[in-house]
Design a protein around this motif. Structure first.
Motif, PDB file in Angstrom:
ATOM      1  N   MET A 237      42.815  44.122  49.721  1.00  0.00           N
ATOM      2  CA  MET A 237      41.962  44.085  48.533  1.00  0.00           C
ATOM      3  C   MET A 237      42.505  45.022  47.451  1.00  0.00           C
ATOM      4  N   ALA A 238      42.859  46.252  47.857  1.00  0.00           N
ATOM      5  CA  ALA A 238      43.405  47.212  46.898  1.00  0.00           C
ATOM      6  C   ALA A 238      44.727  46.710  46.332  1.00  0.00           C
ATOM      7  N   TRP A 239      45.571  46.162  47.195  1.00  0.00           N
ATOM      8  CA  TRP A 239      46.882  45.672  46.762  1.00  0.00           C
ATOM      9  C   TRP A 239      46.740  44.489  45.803  1.00  0.00           C
ATOM     10  N   THR A 240      45.803  43.599  46.092  1.00  0.00           N
ATOM     11  CA  THR A 240      45.583  42.427  45.240  1.00  0.00           C
ATOM     12  C   THR A 240      45.197  42.855  43.828  1.00  0.00           C
ATOM     13  N   MET A 241      44.325  43.846  43.718  1.00  0.00           N
ATOM     14  CA  MET A 241      43.871  44.273  42.396  1.00  0.00           C
ATOM     15  C   MET A 241      44.951  45.032  41.634  1.00  0.00           C
ATOM     16  N   VAL A 242      45.719  45.868  42.325  1.00  0.00           N
ATOM     17  CA  VAL A 242      46.704  46.683  41.622  1.00  0.00           C
ATOM     18  C   VAL A 242      47.859  45.842  41.096  1.00  0.00           C
ATOM     19  N   ASN A 243      48.041  44.646  41.659  1.00  0.00           N
ATOM     20  CA  ASN A 243      49.108  43.782  41.161  1.00  0.00           C
ATOM     21  C   ASN A 243      48.880  43.335  39.728  1.00  0.00           C
TER      22      ASN A 243
ATOM     23  N   PHE B 113      37.521  35.220  43.767  1.00  0.00           N
ATOM     24  CA  PHE B 113      37.796  34.581  45.054  1.00  0.00           C
ATOM     25  C   PHE B 113      37.568  35.548  46.215  1.00  0.00           C
ATOM     26  N   TRP B 114      38.145  36.760  46.105  1.00  0.00           N
ATOM     27  CA  TRP B 114      38.004  37.720  47.202  1.00  0.00           C
ATOM     28  C   TRP B 114      36.572  38.226  47.322  1.00  0.00           C
ATOM     29  N   ILE B 115      35.857  38.294  46.216  1.00  0.00           N
ATOM     30  CA  ILE B 115      34.433  38.655  46.295  1.00  0.00           C
ATOM     31  C   ILE B 115      33.673  37.599  47.097  1.00  0.00           C
ATOM     32  N   PHE B 116      33.959  36.310  46.792  1.00  0.00           N
ATOM     33  CA  PHE B 116      33.313  35.237  47.541  1.00  0.00           C
ATOM     34  C   PHE B 116      33.624  35.352  49.032  1.00  0.00           C
ATOM     35  N   VAL B 117      34.909  35.438  49.344  1.00  0.00           N
ATOM     36  CA  VAL B 117      35.271  35.408  50.764  1.00  0.00           C
ATOM     37  C   VAL B 117      34.827  36.679  51.483  1.00  0.00           C
ATOM     38  N   ALA B 118      34.756  37.802  50.739  1.00  0.00           N
ATOM     39  CA  ALA B 118      34.298  39.041  51.375  1.00  0.00           C
ATOM     40  C   ALA B 118      32.852  38.941  51.818  1.00  0.00           C
TER      41      ALA B 118
END
Length: 388
Positions: A270-276, A47-52
């Motif tokens: 982005m970093a926070w989303t992945m580390v979760n 999702f974040w790749i798309f929106v990025a």
């Protein structure tokens, strides 16, 4: 010969895992809870790749700040009832009535808190133009309950040791959230945030269906308030602890936007989303520990040892891998994210060990009902985070 031995060893380990999954409910439910976040995180990652690539960094920064804000409002509104349900629902004589009473309380408080924020929180939302429109404010308040009630249904599944339903709910959320931004591109930040909220609503509807199907839940049962009264002290202390613990991460995007700019908030988010994805391992494992101990308190020491062992086996290789591959993962979002987010991601990854120690300690305190200790531990953690 070496290849044959390696293959035989792998087969034995798979058999051991399969047997544990079939016979060990602590292990099985912990795995399902981790799978929930794994599914959500993988889909969220896409999702974040798309929106990025489809949205401007400023739009992503504003939307991520609103998503963090919605989570903060949800945490304020839960009143600790999610923790109380995990601890007390297994012993309830009227579970449907207790769930409905909790849902009504959470829904009302969420509406009040969200309304107060959109009416009087202009100091914090000055840079969030999405909430300038009165209709946007009304929709924000109306849909915020979906975020809070999702957390409550999660607790119901954990209390009933039905981790597979937890996974289905999060899978629904991830898939819907992945599809909708492709349809909402013309709406900028509104499209990103709208996709998140509507995905929450879809997940909530699926969760209520699964509660009815597998947790003996009846939607129209008269609310009963006795359980809320009995667990008020326990819930309140966990509520304070959760609020205190959530403040740094959920307010950080707003502070970054205010002090730096919206793109910087996007890099952090982005970093926070992945580390979760890493942080869910101690969270899921200790939630499973709590549920198992409530159902079988005589095996508490055994449950605790197995939990610590499972955490060590999972976290040591996972954190090491995360630190090594972090630049490559962030590069998928773009060169800016790799340059500005790698160090943040690596630091947050290493912090997973401290998160695990804290999660185990808090679970022990909750099992022993020494809930003031939960508040003290979370406050200490938040102060340390702020000082860093």
């Amino acid at each position: 010969m070496l290849l044959r031995n390696a293959f035989s060893g792998a087969v034995r380990r798979l058999r051991t895992v399969r047997q544990a999954f079939s016979t060990d409910s602590l292990f099985r439910n912990a795995m399902y809870l981790m799978a929930s976040t794994a599914v959500m995180s993988v889909l969220g990652f896409v999702f974040w790749i798309f929106v990025a690539h489809l949205y401007a960094p400023a739009d992503i920064g504003i939307a991520s700040a609103l998503i963090s804000l919605s989570t903060l409002i949800s945490n304020f509104s839960l009143l600790g009832l999610n923790a109380g349900i995990i601890r007390f629902l297994p012993g309830s004589k009227q579970p449907s009535g207790d769930i409905n009473a909790s849902a009504i309380a959470v829904g009302l408080v969420t509406t009040v808190v969200a309304s107060i924020f959109v009416l009087f929180g202009s100091h914090f939302t000055a840079h969030l133009t999405l909430l300038d429109n009165p209709w946007h404010k009304l929709l924000f308040v109306a849909l915020m309950s979906a975020v809070s009630l999702n957390s409550l249904t999660d607790a119901v599944f954990i209390a009933n040791r039905r981790g597979e339903y937890h996974t289905i709910g999060y899978g629904t959320f991830g898939i819907v959230k992945l599809v909708l931004p492709l349809l909402f591109i013309p709406f900028g930040a509104t499209g990103v945030f709208g996709a998140y909220i509507l995905a929450m609503l879809a997940s909530l509807l699926v969760s209520y269906y699964l509660m009815r199907r597998g947790c003996d839940y009846r939607l129209f049962t008269k609310p009963t308030w006795a359980l809320l009264k009995n667990m008020r002290r326990y819930a309140f202390h966990n509520y304070l602890g959760a609020i205190i613990a959530s403040l740094p991460a959920q307010l950080m995007p707003l502070f970054i936007i205010r002090q730096i700019n919206a793109p910087a908030a996007a890099f952090f988010s982005m970093a926070w989303t992945m580390v979760n994805l890493l942080y869910i391992v101690p969270s899921a494992t200790t939630q499973s520990l709590m549920a198992e101990t409530v159902h079988d308190g005589e095996q508490r020491a055994s449950h605790l040892k197995r939990t610590i062992r499972l955490l060590a086996l999972l976290l040591i290789p996972a954190v090491a891998l995360a630190v090594v591959v972090s630049p490559h993962l962030l590069a998928l979002f773009g060169a800016q994210y790799r340059l500005n987010g790698t160090a943040i991601f690596q630091i947050l990854s290493l912090a997973t060990f401290f998160v695990a120690i804290t999660a185990v300690g808090i679970t022990i305190l909750n099992i022993e009902r020494r809930t003031w200790g939960v508040v003290a531990v979370q406050a200490s953690s938040t102060v340390a985070t702020g000082a860093a």
